[in-house]
Write an enzyme that holds these catalytic residues in place. Structure first.
Site, PDB file in Angstrom:
ATOM      1  N   TYR A   1       0.848  -1.192   0.000  1.00 23.76           N
ATOM      2  CA  TYR A   1       0.000   0.000   0.000  1.00 23.76           C
ATOM      3  C   TYR A   1       0.885   1.244   0.000  1.00 23.76           C
ATOM      4  CZ  TYR A   1      -4.325   2.555   1.133  1.00 23.76           C
ATOM      5  OH  TYR A   1      -5.427   3.380   1.103  1.00 23.76           O
TER       6      TYR A   1
ATOM      7  N   TYR B   1      -5.659   5.449  -7.061  1.00 26.32           N
ATOM      8  CA  TYR B   1      -5.864   5.270  -5.621  1.00 26.32           C
ATOM      9  C   TYR B   1      -7.320   4.881  -5.396  1.00 26.32           C
ATOM     10  CZ  TYR B   1      -6.307   6.497  -0.647  1.00 26.32           C
ATOM     11  OH  TYR B   1      -6.552   6.469   0.705  1.00 26.32           O
TER      12      TYR B   1
END
Length: 392
Positions: A295, A345
């Site tokens: 991430y 994102y």
């Protein structure tokens, strides 16, 4: 859980909308499109969906999505909090539901207009609404200027620099590698647009020591995943990505992106907690994965995750990246789709979809010989992770 969950469920379908900066559509429409795309990918009819998992922050309710796609009765639904930390948690919840017979076909989804609508990168508002424990925690930080996710991450980044001697270029190499991967991924927003380390160093400050190119994108779009039993997945349209391990975790003294009062502040103990559980559940270790999807909302957290997960020692991640070990042609390619810095994102859900493609062998930047992929969710918050593998 490790006796019943590991290997019991699989991701059989992945779906997504286009990744844009202005979708011009409702978030519900984005969610429905992504879910229908995932079901089509798996070869499963909408009427078969009997479970849904989502983020606590998602604006589209399970029952609304079920109506939009033409699903029937729902026997299971759950929501996972803590923003991007929920990503792998939605799959963990879905896998547990399938493994325990609560549902047969569970869809995990995330969809938002995070660029054209509510921008997550903006300052947090303290609007005098009903108090929550999180608003009380933020009351210590927002009044002194720590009002954005970038500013919270900047504190951890500065501490990492102080403890381990890292410099801005070390963060920049993470961004350069992500954009290099995105440049050859047709799905990526930054397809065809790599950057150099000089570009990174010339980008404006957002919250020192973080520059603009240290920060992930704000995107509009949706991603969905279809989770069924591993046995059923084997007979469906696509090669399944079996859930070898799934875990969630919150560390001692945890706050949401502002855990400034614990330990030395130069690590991510919640990621270490989740990583330890993933290795134990799967029976694997860092040397057993061929690629990792980490991430990457902020570049320093990629370095910290590499260390917490055991790919290198404390303070060794800057050299690990500089040596090209995480590049597309390195021994551990990280974020071969370009990550949230380069592709989009979508709160980490697009990273899980990339992990599935890597297991299937269909990724734009396919890593050779993939047997297992490690995926992490949001860092700095209560988080989650997965190990996905091929059916054997």
């Amino acid at each position: 859980m490790s006796r019943t969950l590991a290997g019991a469920a699989a991701i059989a379908g992945i779906g997504a909308t286009a990744f844009t900066k202005e979708s011009g559509r409702t978030e519900l429409a984005l969610a429905a499109e992504a879910v229908l795309d995932a079901l089509g990918d798996a070869g499963v009819a909408p009427q078969e969906v009997d479970g849904m998992t989502a983020f606590a922050q998602d604006a589209s309710s399970e029952i609304a999505v079920a109506r939009e796609i033409g699903a029937g009765e729902l026997r299971f639904f759950s929501r996972v909090p803590y923003g991007g930390g929920a990503a792998c948690g939605t799959v963990a919840q879905a896998a547990m539901a399938v493994a325990t017979g609560q549902a047969d076909v569970v869809v995990a989804y995330r969809a938002f207009n995070e660029r054209s609508g509510r921008r997550f990168g903006r300052a947090v508002r303290q609007d005098g609404g009903e108090p929550t424990s999180q608003s009380l925690e933020l009351g210590w930080h927002v009044p002194v200027g720590l009002a954005t996710p970038a500013s919270w991450a900047a504190v951890a980044a500065r501490r990492y620099m102080q403890v381990y001697g890292a410099v801005g270029e070390d963060f920049g190499r993470v961004a350069v590698q992500a954009r290099r991967a995105a440049a050859t991924n047709p799905r990526a927003w930054f397809h065809g647009r790599p950057i150099t380390l000089e570009d990174h160093q010339a980008s404006r400050w957002v919250a020192e020591p973080l520059r603009l190119l240290d920060c992930c994108q704000e995107s509009d779009g949706g991603v969905a995943l279809v989770v069924v039993s591993a046995e059923r997945a084997r007979a469906l349209r696509r090669p399944p990505a079996v859930v070898r391990a799934a875990a969630q975790g919150a560390a001692d003294g945890q706050m949401t992106m502002t855990s400034f009062y614990r330990g030395d502040g130069a690590g991510l103990p919640e990621t270490g907690l989740v990583g330890g559980r993933l290795w134990a559940m799967s029976g694997l270790g860092p040397s057993d994965v061929q690629t990792a999807v980490l991430y990457d909302h902020f570049t320093p957290f990629v370095l910290m995750q590499l260390e917490e997960l055991g790919f290198c020692g404390r303070g060794e991640a800057p050299a690990f990246v500089a040596e090209g070990r995480t590049a597309l042609d390195g021994p551990l390619p990280v974020n071969p789709h370009g990550g949230q810095l380069g592709e989009a994102y979508i709160h980490g859900m697009n990273g899980i979809a990339e992990a599935v493609r890597q297991v299937r062998g269909t990724a734009a930047n396919q890593v050779a010989g993939v047997e297992h992929v490690l995926v992490t969710a949001g860092a700095g918050v209560p988080t989650s992770g997965l190990v996905l593998g091929a059916y054997s």
